[in-house]
Scaffold this active site. Sequence first.
Site, PDB file in Angstrom:
ATOM      1  N   ASP A  62       0.844  -1.199   0.000  1.00  0.00           N
ATOM      2  CA  ASP A  62       0.000   0.000   0.000  1.00  0.00           C
ATOM      3  C   ASP A  62       0.877   1.246   0.000  1.00  0.00           C
ATOM      4  O   ASP A  62       1.987   1.224   0.538  1.00  0.00           O
ATOM      5  CB  ASP A  62      -0.862   0.023   1.286  1.00  0.00           C
ATOM      6  CG  ASP A  62      -1.862  -1.138   1.306  1.00  0.00           C
ATOM      7  OD1 ASP A  62      -2.206  -1.607   0.215  1.00  0.00           O
ATOM      8  OD2 ASP A  62      -2.242  -1.572   2.411  1.00  0.00           O
ATOM      9  N   ASP A  68       1.857   7.749   8.399  1.00  0.00           N
ATOM     10  CA  ASP A  68       1.921   6.301   8.698  1.00  0.00           C
ATOM     11  C   ASP A  68       3.216   5.983   9.442  1.00  0.00           C
ATOM     12  O   ASP A  68       3.249   5.270  10.445  1.00  0.00           O
ATOM     13  CB  ASP A  68       1.912   5.480   7.386  1.00  0.00           C
ATOM     14  CG  ASP A  68       0.545   5.387   6.729  1.00  0.00           C
ATOM     15  OD1 ASP A  68       0.478   5.487   5.492  1.00  0.00           O
ATOM     16  OD2 ASP A  68      -0.446   5.204   7.460  1.00  0.00           O
ATOM     17  N   GLU A  90       2.266  -2.851  10.019  1.00  0.00           N
ATOM     18  CA  GLU A  90       1.919  -2.774   8.587  1.00  0.00           C
ATOM     19  C   GLU A  90       2.991  -2.027   7.817  1.00  0.00           C
ATOM     20  O   GLU A  90       3.191  -2.237   6.633  1.00  0.00           O
ATOM     21  CB  GLU A  90       0.559  -2.082   8.403  1.00  0.00           C
ATOM     22  CG  GLU A  90       0.158  -1.959   6.930  1.00  0.00           C
ATOM     23  CD  GLU A  90      -1.296  -1.552   6.719  1.00  0.00           C
ATOM     24  OE1 GLU A  90      -1.817  -0.769   7.527  1.00  0.00           O
ATOM     25  OE2 GLU A  90      -1.906  -2.051   5.761  1.00  0.00           O
ATOM     26  N   GLU A  91       3.687  -1.126   8.511  1.00  0.00           N
ATOM     27  CA  GLU A  91       4.657  -0.240   7.837  1.00  0.00           C
ATOM     28  C   GLU A  91       6.057  -0.823   7.783  1.00  0.00           C
ATOM     29  O   GLU A  91       6.977  -0.184   7.271  1.00  0.00           O
ATOM     30  CB  GLU A  91       4.672   1.136   8.515  1.00  0.00           C
ATOM     31  CG  GLU A  91       3.303   1.820   8.596  1.00  0.00           C
ATOM     32  CD  GLU A  91       2.541   1.831   7.253  1.00  0.00           C
ATOM     33  OE1 GLU A  91       3.197   1.894   6.202  1.00  0.00           O
ATOM     34  OE2 GLU A  91       1.306   1.739   7.275  1.00  0.00           O
ATOM     35  N   ASP A 109      -1.460  -1.787  13.204  1.00  0.00           N
ATOM     36  CA  ASP A 109      -1.607  -0.910  12.041  1.00  0.00           C
ATOM     37  C   ASP A 109      -1.489   0.491  12.611  1.00  0.00           C
ATOM     38  O   ASP A 109      -2.432   0.979  13.240  1.00  0.00           O
ATOM     39  CB  ASP A 109      -2.973  -1.124  11.376  1.00  0.00           C
ATOM     40  CG  ASP A 109      -3.165  -0.151  10.194  1.00  0.00           C
ATOM     41  OD1 ASP A 109      -4.240  -0.194   9.560  1.00  0.00           O
ATOM     42  OD2 ASP A 109      -2.253   0.659   9.936  1.00  0.00           O
ATOM     43  N   LEU A 111      -1.549   3.522  11.494  1.00  0.00           N
ATOM     44  CA  LEU A 111      -2.529   4.522  11.108  1.00  0.00           C
ATOM     45  C   LEU A 111      -3.483   3.935  10.084  1.00  0.00           C
ATOM     46  O   LEU A 111      -3.192   3.849   8.896  1.00  0.00           O
ATOM     47  CB  LEU A 111      -1.844   5.775  10.549  1.00  0.00           C
ATOM     48  CG  LEU A 111      -2.751   7.009  10.683  1.00  0.00           C
ATOM     49  CD1 LEU A 111      -2.764   7.489  12.147  1.00  0.00           C
ATOM     50  CD2 LEU A 111      -2.299   8.126   9.795  1.00  0.00           C
ATOM     51  N   ASP A 112      -4.637   3.504  10.567  1.00  0.00           N
ATOM     52  CA  ASP A 112      -5.655   2.929   9.683  1.00  0.00           C
ATOM     53  C   ASP A 112      -6.518   4.055   9.124  1.00  0.00           C
ATOM     54  O   ASP A 112      -6.948   4.944   9.854  1.00  0.00           O
ATOM     55  CB  ASP A 112      -6.537   1.961  10.485  1.00  0.00           C
ATOM     56  CG  ASP A 112      -7.703   1.459   9.648  1.00  0.00           C
ATOM     57  OD1 ASP A 112      -7.453   0.781   8.643  1.00  0.00           O
ATOM     58  OD2 ASP A 112      -8.858   1.786   9.999  1.00  0.00           O
ATOM     59  N   GLU A 276      -5.268  -6.114  11.619  1.00  0.00           N
ATOM     60  CA  GLU A 276      -6.547  -5.411  11.438  1.00  0.00           C
ATOM     61  C   GLU A 276      -7.713  -6.355  11.741  1.00  0.00           C
ATOM     62  O   GLU A 276      -8.484  -6.122  12.669  1.00  0.00           O
ATOM     63  CB  GLU A 276      -6.652  -4.860  10.007  1.00  0.00           C
ATOM     64  CG  GLU A 276      -5.684  -3.712   9.752  1.00  0.00           C
ATOM     65  CD  GLU A 276      -5.705  -3.209   8.311  1.00  0.00           C
ATOM     66  OE1 GLU A 276      -5.811  -4.021   7.376  1.00  0.00           O
ATOM     67  OE2 GLU A 276      -5.603  -1.973   8.115  1.00  0.00           O
TER      68      GLU A 276
HETATM   69  P1  AFP Z   1      -5.936   3.011   4.197  1.00  0.00           P
HETATM   70  O1  AFP Z   1      -5.322   2.908   5.571  1.00  0.00           O
HETATM   71  O2  AFP Z   1      -4.982   2.691   3.083  1.00  0.00           O
HETATM   72  O3  AFP Z   1      -6.692   4.288   4.006  1.00  0.00           O
HETATM   73  O4  AFP Z   1      -7.021   1.827   4.091  1.00  0.00           O
HETATM   74  C1  AFP Z   1      -8.064   1.870   5.030  1.00  0.00           C
HETATM   75  C2  AFP Z   1      -8.783   0.532   4.945  1.00  0.00           C
HETATM   76  O5  AFP Z   1      -7.875  -0.502   5.138  1.00  0.00           O
HETATM   77  C3  AFP Z   1      -9.914   0.447   5.959  1.00  0.00           C
HETATM   78  O6  AFP Z   1      -9.688   1.210   7.107  1.00  0.00           O
HETATM   79  C4  AFP Z   1     -11.119   0.934   5.181  1.00  0.00           C
HETATM   80  O7  AFP Z   1     -12.346   0.426   5.666  1.00  0.00           O
HETATM   81  C5  AFP Z   1     -10.812   0.427   3.784  1.00  0.00           C
HETATM   82  O8  AFP Z   1      -9.381   0.390   3.670  1.00  0.00           O
HETATM   83  C6  AFP Z   1     -11.353   1.334   2.712  1.00  0.00           C
HETATM   84  O9  AFP Z   1     -11.075   0.704   1.472  1.00  0.00           O
HETATM   85  P2  AFP Z   1     -11.625   1.375   0.124  1.00  0.00           P
HETATM   86  O10 AFP Z   1     -10.872   2.664  -0.016  1.00  0.00           O
HETATM   87  O11 AFP Z   1     -11.291   0.356  -0.955  1.00  0.00           O
HETATM   88  O12 AFP Z   1     -13.102   1.585   0.306  1.00  0.00           O
END
Ligand code: AFP
Length: 327
Positions: A62, A68, A90-91, A109, A111-112, A276
Amino acid sequence: MSVTLQAFLRDYAGTDPRKLAVADAVSRIAEAGIAIADLVAQGPLADHFAKVRGDEANAGGDTQKELDVIAEEAIIAKLKSGPVAFLGSEESETPIPLNADGSLVVAVDPLDGSSNIDTNVSVGTIYSVLPYDAASFPDPTAALMQKGSAQLAAGFLIYGPSTVLVSTLGAGTQVFALDRASGDFILAKAAVEIAAATKEYGVNQSNMRHWEEPMRRYIEDCLAGKDGPRAKDFNMRWVGSMVADAFRIFTRGGVYIYSGDKRKGYENGRLRLIYEANPVAFITEQAQGAATDGTTRILDITPQKLHQRIPLVFGSREEVAKIASYY
Ligand code: AFP
């Protein structure tokens, strides 16, 4: 009389060495969370936080944002002393060594929801605490790849209008809110209970054409509303930060769905099993909810890789079971 996180952890731990170690680890992660919340609160004043770092991608491929990495550094700073032997993140591709005599490993994780950093939407930190001893786990990666049912504690922080810690120590799920005046997390809910049934689902519907057929049929039936097979109308919410969707589900019920789909790299969905899905599944089950990969209980799944993805459905247990019935 308000109960602080520290008092709650002391009461949980008593004099049990293992519980004292878990309480220390959770307390340190909560402290890191306060530091991260302060950074997130800078918002547009620190728009560089949302910048993608060069062509950096994290261990799972990602894109990596500056915040992050800073969040991971804040967590390491708090855990580099204390009971945690290694940190899986994750990082970072491989486990980060912390305390050689540690009796725990933590998967995180940092920073989710980081794709939301520059949109002023809630983001969070997700953590999982597992037992560790060098004799049983010569390879620290194996310690991080224990089944989710082995978790001793799990939780997540949400950096939103309120900075909230949702935590389980294996005896129910609690909610603590940060009192900025005192700097303490204060117990706000002693026992979260997710409503068994719901009329609200969370999914990124723009991916519908890529979904497996059972998931498509489930959502079509929800969209058919009270005139359709479900005989009730549904509402939809999708924040793009799992911690925010999860907290809504803990507050008023609902179901979160990120299933596998036909897009390259999304065969097993987007969420990561170890840092997660496993922690959210543990918290959810401790709050009377359910968490599966669509059909199989998340906490029963044996991880194969540190950064593996897993399809994830969690929330109101009757709705999670309903989804499984479509497969
Ligand atoms: P990021 O941390 O890359 O923003 O991803 C967040 C995530 O893992 C989770 O927290 C969200 O519910 C999901 O991705 C959103 O995914 P989409 O952008 O494909 O809807």
